[in-house]
Design a protein around this motif. Structure first.
Motif, short mmCIF file in Angstrom:
data_model
loop_
_atom_site.label_atom_id
_atom_site.label_comp_id
_atom_site.label_asym_id
_atom_site.label_seq_id
_atom_site.Cartn_x
_atom_site.Cartn_y
_atom_site.Cartn_z
N ASN A 11 45.10 28.62 48.58
CA ASN A 11 44.98 29.54 47.44
C ASN A 11 43.67 30.24 47.11
OD1 ASN A 11 47.27 28.36 46.21
ND2 ASN A 11 46.49 26.14 45.67
N GLU A 12 43.14 29.63 48.06
CA GLU A 12 41.18 30.29 47.99
C GLU A 12 41.76 31.07 48.66
OE1 GLU A 12 38.98 27.90 50.54
OE2 GLU A 12 39.20 26.08 48.89
N LEU A 13 41.93 31.53 49.89
CA LEU A 13 42.87 33.01 50.42
C LEU A 13 43.34 34.36 49.43
CD1 LEU A 13 42.59 31.95 54.49
CD2 LEU A 13 40.74 32.83 53.19
N THR A 14 44.49 34.16 49.07
CA THR A 14 45.32 35.03 48.29
C THR A 14 45.04 34.84 46.61
OG1 THR A 14 46.47 33.16 47.54
CG2 THR A 14 47.63 33.84 49.61
N GLN A 15 44.14 33.88 45.63
CA GLN A 15 43.99 33.66 44.60
C GLN A 15 42.09 34.16 44.47
OE1 GLN A 15 46.27 34.19 43.05
NE2 GLN A 15 48.28 33.29 44.18
N GLY A 16 41.93 34.44 45.59
CA GLY A 16 40.24 34.01 45.09
C GLY A 16 39.58 33.04 44.24
N LYS A 858 27.99 35.05 35.33
CA LYS A 858 27.92 36.52 35.40
C LYS A 858 28.83 37.88 34.45
CE LYS A 858 27.84 38.14 40.57
NZ LYS A 858 28.17 38.12 41.81
N GLY A 859 27.61 38.65 33.18
CA GLY A 859 28.68 39.00 32.19
C GLY A 859 28.82 37.63 31.41
N THR A 860 28.84 38.06 29.98
CA THR A 860 28.94 38.25 28.84
C THR A 860 29.65 36.57 28.72
OG1 THR A 860 27.57 39.68 27.74
CG2 THR A 860 28.88 38.10 26.01
N ILE A 861 29.34 35.19 28.11
CA ILE A 861 30.45 34.58 27.96
C ILE A 861 31.46 34.83 26.82
CG2 ILE A 861 30.71 31.93 27.75
CD1 ILE A 861 29.21 32.66 30.71
N LEU A 862 32.23 34.97 26.94
CA LEU A 862 33.32 34.78 26.27
C LEU A 862 34.17 33.75 25.74
CD1 LEU A 862 34.91 38.68 27.56
CD2 LEU A 862 33.31 38.23 26.30
N LYS A 927 32.97 38.83 33.57
CA LYS A 927 33.19 39.33 34.94
C LYS A 927 34.39 37.85 35.84
CE LYS A 927 31.49 43.40 36.11
NZ LYS A 927 31.47 43.86 35.61
N GLU A 928 34.00 36.96 35.10
CA GLU A 928 34.58 35.38 36.33
C GLU A 928 35.09 34.92 35.18
OE1 GLU A 928 31.93 34.66 39.24
OE2 GLU A 928 30.51 34.62 37.24
N SER A 929 35.69 34.13 35.74
CA SER A 929 35.91 32.39 35.02
C SER A 929 36.16 31.23 36.25
CB SER A 929 37.96 32.70 34.50
OG SER A 929 38.10 31.42 33.75
N LYS A 930 35.19 30.44 35.14
CA LYS A 930 35.47 29.26 36.23
C LYS A 930 35.63 27.95 35.53
CE LYS A 930 30.89 30.41 38.22
NZ LYS A 930 29.11 30.01 38.79
N LYS A 944 37.84 35.66 40.31
CA LYS A 944 36.71 36.91 40.36
C LYS A 944 38.09 37.80 39.25
CE LYS A 944 33.80 36.95 43.87
NZ LYS A 944 33.26 37.93 45.31
N ILE A 945 37.70 38.31 37.79
CA ILE A 945 39.19 38.65 37.41
C ILE A 945 38.49 40.06 37.10
CG2 ILE A 945 40.05 38.72 34.57
CD1 ILE A 945 39.04 36.04 34.52
N ALA A 946 37.73 40.42 36.99
CA ALA A 946 37.55 42.02 37.20
C ALA A 946 35.88 42.53 37.56
CB ALA A 946 37.23 42.52 35.22
N GLU A 947 36.49 43.64 38.55
CA GLU A 947 34.76 43.58 39.41
C GLU A 947 34.49 44.81 38.91
OE1 GLU A 947 35.88 43.78 42.89
OE2 GLU A 947 36.26 41.13 43.29
#
Length: 1157
Positions: A11-16, A858-862, A927-930, A944-947
């Motif tokens: 999952n780590e390798l395929t989905q980031g 990273k980036g504004t919290i949405l 940029k990302e979700s946690k 990582k959603i958008a780079e």
């Protein structure tokens, strides 16, 4: 190596994703898979933006409207609405129905003709014909003909077959149509039509003013009519002996086909002519279109658009004129007229009793239908939601899962408040074609639109169509003034910026463009009340931040915080409950306080301490529906305008509202009408600030000005003094309790920056999208972008001892919290201390205190959301709706007694010896979700959603099976779906790129995988990301084509046939078919339909359905034949038995004498 470990690594390798930092005690099962998702447009609501063409099928009773960007909208009866568009963004210049054939043809500005099949739920293009060398200007499809005419800019006329969409060898060249002595081109073809009584004669109109009657058999011009003015349109008289032309000078000319030398008459319907037969004194606007319709009883109708007298340089007032005999009626229109069509009882142009009963008028921003059968020609009330843009839409909110009783009460309130307009026609809406879909959604859906004039409209979106429920005008709360302007300088000070609503408690929160926020409560009774006004100022110390070095900064020791205070406006203090008296001390002159300061605004002076709008004072009467209860206004500070509101959050269970701005945060207790916190974003960090901001000027002795700097513990006497509202408010800078020995002389400055772009419609998209944290200018404008009230774990330190919880501790407790997301990617947690429910909630204050938790991304919290240990959504608690006016009227008003749920530990069902994480915070940035495990505050999953791009909208939504997922709309146009909590990528669909900021500003995800966005200034597009809804969409959409019989051709009497101009029937197939020769391949190219498999599938379904029906009919017929055969055999047997019985009786009685009988 275990299987579980291998799955985790894969999952780590395929989905980031990353799950090294947290260990889940139990695996949360996830039942969502990629086949559960797709992106599908459902329906489009509103008025077609920038319409260019219109057509009507008089037999099917359906209307088609084309737009400038290639969209095609087809309307039937209310509830039948279809939207399709061409592959390219080209304007539709003309639409033609194949009357009662279930098809239409669109003519586009790229010189293409497209055949649309309307016999399926989703219309699709079957054929296209692209012209290469000539520009198409006008086309005509004769009624019940398989051939149609195509006029070009050069003046040539081509003929094409409808079925094959190929050109014929028969061509009418311009040099053969006009006189041989003429050496110039006649101009573009602007009209083509058959003679109503003779199909052999084709009337051709050229823009230059020449009209020609062409004999199709002889391939020659029969007559030529040369007018003095350019022609705009032509219309036949039903007898086929005369036609009427409209001209650019506002005149109408009538011609006899037997007298081509001069017109019968030339009139200026709206021009004042000094000499009979001369030109008008004042110039008239062009008459763009004219229709000449017969009436069985009375004079014929002459209907045209334009032609009014105009001032020099003007264009004239848009209008539609109706002339019948000596009666002339001018109907002025609010917007320019694009086109109009008269609705007649018969589609035959030669009918003596055409009898138009209504006129469809397509305006630039509206659709008007005029009733010709009622005195005064009233308009029909439009049942379509075409008034969506009555005032420009500035905000949209979507609730796809509302309580069942909300829509009926809103409809009832809207019915009572709306004034009945008697000026509308009492007849039924004339556009009545199509058929409703058999399926439908069981969800209770509401769309709320905010508008530039401060109004809100509530729409019922439970079905395919929109129905307006209720309208609310927020501008009524304020006093009108010419000086009122919004923060960005335009003339829309009341424009709605943000909307949020608690459907259970029916509390509505609205933020406006002037830095104001209104709270409304719903009531079924009329009431007179005074609005409480809170004036709030957000200030903070100007500092320069540094780049954070760590992702999770050290957390300070939490301390209690006394509630902040905000001075109430003088006109609203009488409306506050006696339980919360206003501050007794006068406002402090210190600029760091949040109190209302004396206004310093003058004609050219600097405005300071004043709001942008003024709330009405005294008792105000409000009707049933939403009634204002509280108004919060941000103040001007040192000449800088109030900051724009960026996000809203309401919790009816806590009785609190919170709203973020471009520079800070405000928390308000709407039960006690008190401001608890108003603070700049940098001050929310305290010593936990990851940016290590340093003052620009030499550092002065530190004075507590932020949540993390507060060290004073409140005693019981101080708490009681706060509850009574003593002089503490005047002694506390910025409304925060500080040390009595503190130095309050520190210079403070408003966070608002005069250089910050303030665009009302694009407030959240004017900031830099760079994820870099090195820009000091950007960091100094840190704002609040997302808020969330929740019962959660605020910290991983013990709330009593302040020590870190040991791993063997199993009972950390939750507490009411407000999670705050900023534009720099920080997530802060503020703990809320609420009094016990009942009377104490009204009399005792609410405290807020810092938790010290700061999470960086990273980036504004949405978006911020929470999951429990089983993966279910933890939604904020709500309070049931209560009509406060009813309780006051009956004298039985009870204090609010919300039943606070017991704050017990949420223990994960795990037998592990390690500390069990009982919640998951899902935080999504640009940029990302946690997924953060709580209370350990470790990152369980990350994606990582958008780079190269950035996320515009993100939300945690539920699907029909109650499973949760994370839905994101990215600026590059992709819609992505992630599973929760593992953040596995389930869908990545290229949808609509963010070329228009309006899309990003209004994009909304909602429950059950539904979403919407504003696709144009006048339209809203609904869509779904759920495959189940997409599959059921076919049944939900209506049918456009309903098989029916075409009306019979009008019968003509003996004398009419005797003196008719007709030369017999015309065989177009013989004339235009293979005998006409082969067309030039360079003129046009045939393009197969772009519908692809969808069209093939629709056609196969249609053919399969016809075969199935035929087979069923054959089976039924066979059964009936077998039954008939069986009955026939039974009758034969009965007849034979009867014959044998009669024969035996005859033999028995044959030899008997008469006296033996």
């Amino acid at each position: 190596m275990t299987t579980k470990y291998l799955k985790k690594k894969i999952n780590e390798l395929t989905q980031g994703t990353s799950s090294n930092s947290a260990k889940l005690d139990t695996e949360i099962s996830e039942s969502l898979h990629p086949n559960h998702f797709t992106v599908c447009k459902v329906v489009r609501h509103g008025f077609p933006f920038e319409p260019t063409a219109m057509a009507y099928d008089p037999v099917q009773n359906i209307l088609a409207i084309g737009t400038k960007n290639g969209s095609l909208r087809i309307f039937g009866q209310p509830g039948v609405d279809c939207h399709e568009r061409h592959d390219s963004d080209v304007a539709i210049i003309q639409i033609m129905f194949l009357i009662n054939e279930g098809a239409l043809v669109t003519v586009c500005a790229d010189n293409s003709l497209n055949m649309w099949n309307l016999r399926q739920k989703r219309p699709a293009i079957l054929h296209s014909l692209k012209f290469n060398k000539e520009i198409i200007t006008y086309c005509h499809i004769p009624f019940q003909s398989k051939w149609f005419y195509i006029g070009t800019e050069r003046g040539n006329i081509h003929i094409a077959n409808i079925e094959s969409f190929t050109l014929s060898g028969y061509v009418i060249n311009w040099n053969k149509a006009i006189e041989l002595s003429r050496k110039t081109l006649p101009g573009p073809v602007i009209h083509l039509s058959d003679c109503p009584t003779d199909q052999n004669k084709l009337l051709i109109g050229f823009e230059s003013g020449t009209a020609v009657i062409w004999d199709l058999r002889t391939k020659a011009a029969e007559n030529r009519f040369n007018g003095a003015q350019p022609i705009r349109s032509i219309s036949w008289h039903f007898e086929g002996r005369q036609f009427m032309c409209s001209h650019t000078d506002g005149s109408l000319s009538c011609w006899d086909i037997k007298s081509p030398s001069k017109p019968i008459s030339v009139t200026y319907p709206h021009g004042k002519v000094a000499v009979k037969g001369g030109k008008p004194v004042d110039p008239c606007a062009p008459i763009m279109k004219v229709e000449w319709k017969s009436a069985k009883l009375g004079e014929p109708y002459v209907i045209f658009s334009g032609g009014l007298c105009q001032e020099k340089g003007g264009t004239g007032t848009p209008c539609v004129t109706i002339i019948q005999g000596k009666n002339t009626t001018v109907l002025e229109m609010e917007y320019p007229v694009i086109d109009f069509v008269s609705l007649c009882e018969t589609p035959w142009p030669s009918a003596e009793n055409q009898d138009p009963h209504a006129i469809l008028v397509l305006l630039n921003n509206d659709l008007v239908v005029i009733d010709l059968m009622s005195p005064g020609y009233p308009c029909f009330e439009n049942p379509y939601p075409m008034d969506l843009h009555e005032s420009p839409v500035t905000c949209v909110q979507y609730f796809a899962d509302c309580p069942a009783d909300l829509i009926p009460v809103l409809y009832s309130a809207g019915s009572n408040s709306s004034r009945k307009k008697t000026s509308y026609s009492k007849k039924n809406w004339p556009i009545k074609g199509g058929q409703w879909g058999t399926g439908g959604s069981s969800d209770q859906e509401i769309i709320i639109t905010g508008h530039a004039d401060g109004s809100l409209k509530f729409w019922d979106a439970s079905q395919v169509t929109l129905q307006v429920l209720y309208k609310l005008k927020t501008a009524k709360v304020f006093e009108r003034g010419k000086q009122h302007k919004s923060l960005d300088g335009d003339e829309e000070p009341y424009a709605v910026q943000k909307i949020t609503m608690c459907p259970d408690s029916r509390i509505l929160l609205v933020a406006g463009a002037s830095g104001h926020l209104l709270l409304y409560r719903f009531s079924k009774l009329e009431a007179s009340c005074e609005i409480t006004s809170l004036e709030i100022s957000i200030v903070y110390e100007v500092e320069d931040p540094d780049t954070p070095e760590t992702e999770l900064p050290p957390m300070p020791t939490p301390n209690s915080l006394k509630r902040n205070t905000s001075t109430l406006s003088a006109e609203s203090t009488a409306g506050i409950s006696n339980n919360v008296p206003p501050p007794a001390a006068p406002p402090s002159p210190n600029p760091s306080t949040g109190a209302h300061k004396p206004s310093t605004s003058s004609g050219e002076g600097m405005r300071d301490g004043v709001p942008n709008l003024k709330v009405k004072s005294g008792l105000q009467k409000y009707t049933m529906g939403y009634q204002p209860d509280l108004c919060c206004q941000l103040l001007w500070t040192e000449g800088e305008p109030p900051p724009l509101v960026t996000c809203l959050q309401i919790n009816s269970f806590y009785g609190l509202i919170a709203f973020g701005t471009v520079n800070g945060l405000v928390i308000v207790d709407y039960i006690q009408k008190t401001c608890l916190l108003h603070m700049g974003t940098p001050n929310l960090y305290g010593s936990a600030d990851p940016y290590q901001r340093t003052p620009r000027s030499p550092k002065k002795p530190k004075v507590p000005q932020s949540l993390g700097d507060i060290v004073e513990q409140l005693t019981d006497s101080e708490r009681s003094r706060q509850a009574t509202g003593a002089v503490a408010a005047a002694e506390q800078p910025n409304g925060i309790c500080v040390s009595p020995t503190g130095n309050n002389s520190k210079k403070m400055k408003s966070v608002t920056d005069g250089k910050l772009t303030r665009n009302r419609s694009e407030s959240s998209f004017t900031q830099s999208r760079s994820s870099s944290m090195s820009s000091l200018d950007r960091e100094s404008k840190e704002g609040v972008q997302s808020l969330y009230f929740v019962e959660s774990y605020a910290r991983k330190t013990d709330p009593v001892t302040g020590q870190v919880i040991p791993e063997t501790e199993k009972n950390p407790i939750t507490s009411p919290c407000l999670w705050v997301g900023t534009t720099l990617g920080s997530t802060l947690v503020i703990v809320l201390s609420l009094p016990p429910p009942g009377d104490q909630r009204i009399s005792q204050p609410v405290f807020v205190s810092p938790s010290g938790t700061v999470l960086c991304m990273k980036g504004t919290i949405l978006n911020i959301a929470f999951l429990n240990s089983n993966g279910g959504l933890i939604s904020a608690s709500t309070e049931a709706w209560k009509d406060m006016n009813y309780e006051q009227k009956e004298g039985e008003r009870e204090k609010k007694k919300p039943s606070m749920p017991p704050r017990v530990p949420r223990i994960s069902p795990s037998a592990s010896t390690e500390m069990a994480d009982r919640q998951f915070a899902v935080i999504t940035s640009e940029k990302e979700s946690k997924v953060i495990s709580l209370p350990s505050q470790t990152c369980a999953y990350r994606a990582k959603i958008a780079e190269s791009s950035y996320v515009v909208k993100a939300d945690v939504i539920s699907m029909p099976n109650k499973e949760l997922c994370l839905a994101c709309y990215i600026a590059n146009g992709h819609v992505v779906i992630y599973s929760l909590p593992s953040l596995r990528l389930l869908l990545d669909y290229d949808f609509v790129p963010l070329t228009d900021l309006r899309v990003g500003r209004t994009f909304q995800f909602s429950a059950h995988g539904k979403a919407l966005y504003q696709c144009s200034p006048t339209e809203i597009q609904r869509l779904t990301v759920c495959a189940e809804h997409s599959n059921s969409l076919h049944d939900m959409l209506g049918d456009l084509f309903i098989p029916c019989t075409t009306p019979e051709a009008p019968s003509r009497g003996f004398f009419k046939n005797l003196f008719s101009v007709s030369s017999g029937s015309l065989d177009r197939q013989e004339l235009f078919g293979e005998n006409s020769g082969k067309p030039s391949r360079s003129i046009a190219k045939h393009v197969p339909g772009t519908a692809g498999m969808e069209a093939v599938k629709a056609q196969s379904q249609t053919v399969g359905g016809e075969i199935a029906r035929t087979k069923l009919e054959l089976i039924k017929r066979g059964e009936k034949l077998s039954e008939t055969e069986k009955r026939t055999s039974e009758m034969m047997q009965n007849a034979e038995s009867f014959a044998s019985a009669a024969n035996e009786l005859m033999k028995k009685q044959k030899n008997k004498k008469w006296y033996q009988l």
